[in-house]
Design a protein around this motif. Sequence first.
Motif, PDB file in Angstrom:
ATOM      1  N   ASP A  35       0.831  -1.199   0.000  1.00  0.00           N
ATOM      2  CA  ASP A  35       0.000   0.000   0.000  1.00  0.00           C
ATOM      3  C   ASP A  35       0.862   1.244   0.000  1.00  0.00           C
ATOM      4  O   ASP A  35       2.100   1.178   0.004  1.00  0.00           O
ATOM      5  CB  ASP A  35      -1.006   0.001   1.163  1.00  0.00           C
ATOM      6  CG  ASP A  35      -0.379   0.193   2.535  1.00  0.00           C
ATOM      7  OD1 ASP A  35       0.835   0.505   2.619  1.00  0.00           O
ATOM      8  OD2 ASP A  35      -1.106   0.039   3.536  1.00  0.00           O
ATOM      9  N   PRO A  73     -12.950   1.905   0.697  1.00  0.00           N
ATOM     10  CA  PRO A  73     -11.947   2.311  -0.289  1.00  0.00           C
ATOM     11  C   PRO A  73     -11.004   1.181  -0.660  1.00  0.00           C
ATOM     12  O   PRO A  73     -11.009   0.104  -0.044  1.00  0.00           O
ATOM     13  CB  PRO A  73     -11.196   3.443   0.439  1.00  0.00           C
ATOM     14  CG  PRO A  73     -11.350   3.117   1.888  1.00  0.00           C
ATOM     15  CD  PRO A  73     -12.705   2.476   2.018  1.00  0.00           C
ATOM     16  N   ARG A  75      -8.009  -0.465  -0.232  1.00  0.00           N
ATOM     17  CA  ARG A  75      -6.921  -0.563   0.725  1.00  0.00           C
ATOM     18  C   ARG A  75      -6.800  -2.014   1.201  1.00  0.00           C
ATOM     19  O   ARG A  75      -7.683  -2.840   0.930  1.00  0.00           O
ATOM     20  CB  ARG A  75      -7.127   0.377   1.908  1.00  0.00           C
ATOM     21  CG  ARG A  75      -8.413   0.137   2.657  1.00  0.00           C
ATOM     22  CD  ARG A  75      -8.520   0.955   3.947  1.00  0.00           C
ATOM     23  NE  ARG A  75      -8.505   2.395   3.756  1.00  0.00           N
ATOM     24  CZ  ARG A  75      -9.226   3.240   4.507  1.00  0.00           C
ATOM     25  NH1 ARG A  75     -10.037   2.769   5.471  1.00  0.00           N
ATOM     26  NH2 ARG A  75      -9.139   4.525   4.317  1.00  0.00           N
ATOM     27  N   GLU A 243      -5.669   4.168  -2.839  1.00  0.00           N
ATOM     28  CA  GLU A 243      -7.026   4.543  -2.443  1.00  0.00           C
ATOM     29  C   GLU A 243      -7.685   5.440  -3.477  1.00  0.00           C
ATOM     30  O   GLU A 243      -8.895   5.405  -3.663  1.00  0.00           O
ATOM     31  CB  GLU A 243      -7.006   5.230  -1.073  1.00  0.00           C
ATOM     32  CG  GLU A 243      -6.736   4.272   0.069  1.00  0.00           C
ATOM     33  CD  GLU A 243      -7.211   4.795   1.404  1.00  0.00           C
ATOM     34  OE1 GLU A 243      -8.094   5.682   1.424  1.00  0.00           O
ATOM     35  OE2 GLU A 243      -6.707   4.323   2.428  1.00  0.00           O
TER      36      GLU A 243
END
Length: 524
Positions: A35, A73, A75, A243
């Motif tokens: 991420d 979102p 993620r 995101e």
Amino acid sequence: MSGWDDWPWLIEAPTFDGLVAARAGATPDAPFLYDEEGTVVTCRQFARQVDRVAAGLALVGIGPGSRVAWQLPTRIGTVLVLAALRRLDAVQAPIIPLYRHREVGAALRTSRAEFFIVPDEGNAFDFVAMANELSDELDLGLSVIAMGHEPAQSSDLSVLPPRPEDPGAVHWIYFTSGSTGAPKGAQHSDTSLLVPGRAFAGIGQLGRAPDEVAGMGFPIAHVGGVEYLIAALAGGYPILLLESFVPAAAVALFRHYRVTTTGGAPPFYQALAAMARTRSDGRMLPDLRVLKGGGAPCSPELFAEVRDALGVVVAHDFGMTEVPMIAVAHPGDPDAVLASTDGRPIPGNAMRIVDPDGRRVADSEVGEIQVKGNGVCLGYTDPAETALAFDDTGWFKTGDLGRLVDGHLEVVGRLKDMIIRKGENIAPAEIESLLSRHPAVVEVAVIGLPDAERGELACAVVVARRGVPAPTLEQLTRWLLDRGLLRQKAPERLELVDALPRTGLAKIAKTELRTRFAGAPTRQ
């Protein structure tokens, strides 16, 4: 024609949960998720965390058969929730984060949701307040679960049910973009998602090279999100999750993680190409090899623009919520094929192209694309919609027009977008393709508008390029005729706009344009 035996680097399993376990067993220490904050989750860590998140959800009452909507979102925590719900054998209904009261209310009603998982209050938009308001308005008895950046976990795995075993039952509900009304819920099984996901990886050659890294900058709640996950699990490569797609930030992350493949829809391609043209320090994304995506047509001009600006191949695919992958492009195909077609029909499905009477047309002739097979949804949540979309023998009527050219599918437009002027059919896609090449045109949509004399007239809605004079209808007509368009197909009307409205994953909202311009012309 590609087939399953052509992709020996892919692993498979009959269920989504089984695929997670198989990947953890095959490459336990390989990275699976990255991420923006530098988090790395390996395949083994992911499988273990899925069980703990599932246990946490079980403690709030979610179990086999529970109907759970979520609006979260893109993620790592969302991927864990998605996989945990499947581990619990629940029925999940992902909702795109951009949807608001009208669309979300329709999604909750049609999915008959009992639980609704939303982001907590730390957002620009108050999802919790909307969820509570809708729960009261719809009288669903909805349990709203506010989730932080990371989902709650429990180490008490004794609360977990047996692992899911039925790959053919409905456990996923994905919503259409709602361009013509409220979103419809397409019901999917593990099989109807695994078949296209594996074909996406196989025909797309994803994971074949050992350095593969994918970037996902679109909503994971879209059906394309789960297909990306399935492809990565099957192919054994990691995904970088964003995101939101902000070009400058995305490029920096893509460079850091050495992303080799990414995609979305044509506006995504355009944004990267535009940014690349502003740089003079060599290739903007030196590791990037392929852009893949769908959601809207990709013109030959955009293909060439991206190739020249980024030095990568655009292997554009064709699918829809109901049939996530109808055709997938092979990145090794010649540029001329990739620029003008939308991929090869996937194994696991049958495809036919038919005339208005349901008869197959000859190769290279245009007709409606129809599909049936293991990669097709199991109908809609509304039986009446299912009856309209499928014929008596199980063929799904896509509503898209296309033709087969040497085994590759070329999509030429939507059946409902066909303009009928004085009894003659005019395909907007043909006009749009030619107008998109005009140096003063950035984007164009051609729509049919009511006309007392003709039945319908053709209207070109154009986003003009900044810094050059806006085109006139006469200039565009001359451009079309010089490129071989029959005069009777040329638009009678021009509308200039700052931007084209979009719905879902970058599809142009032609219904909105028809409503906006159905009256007297505002500009000629």
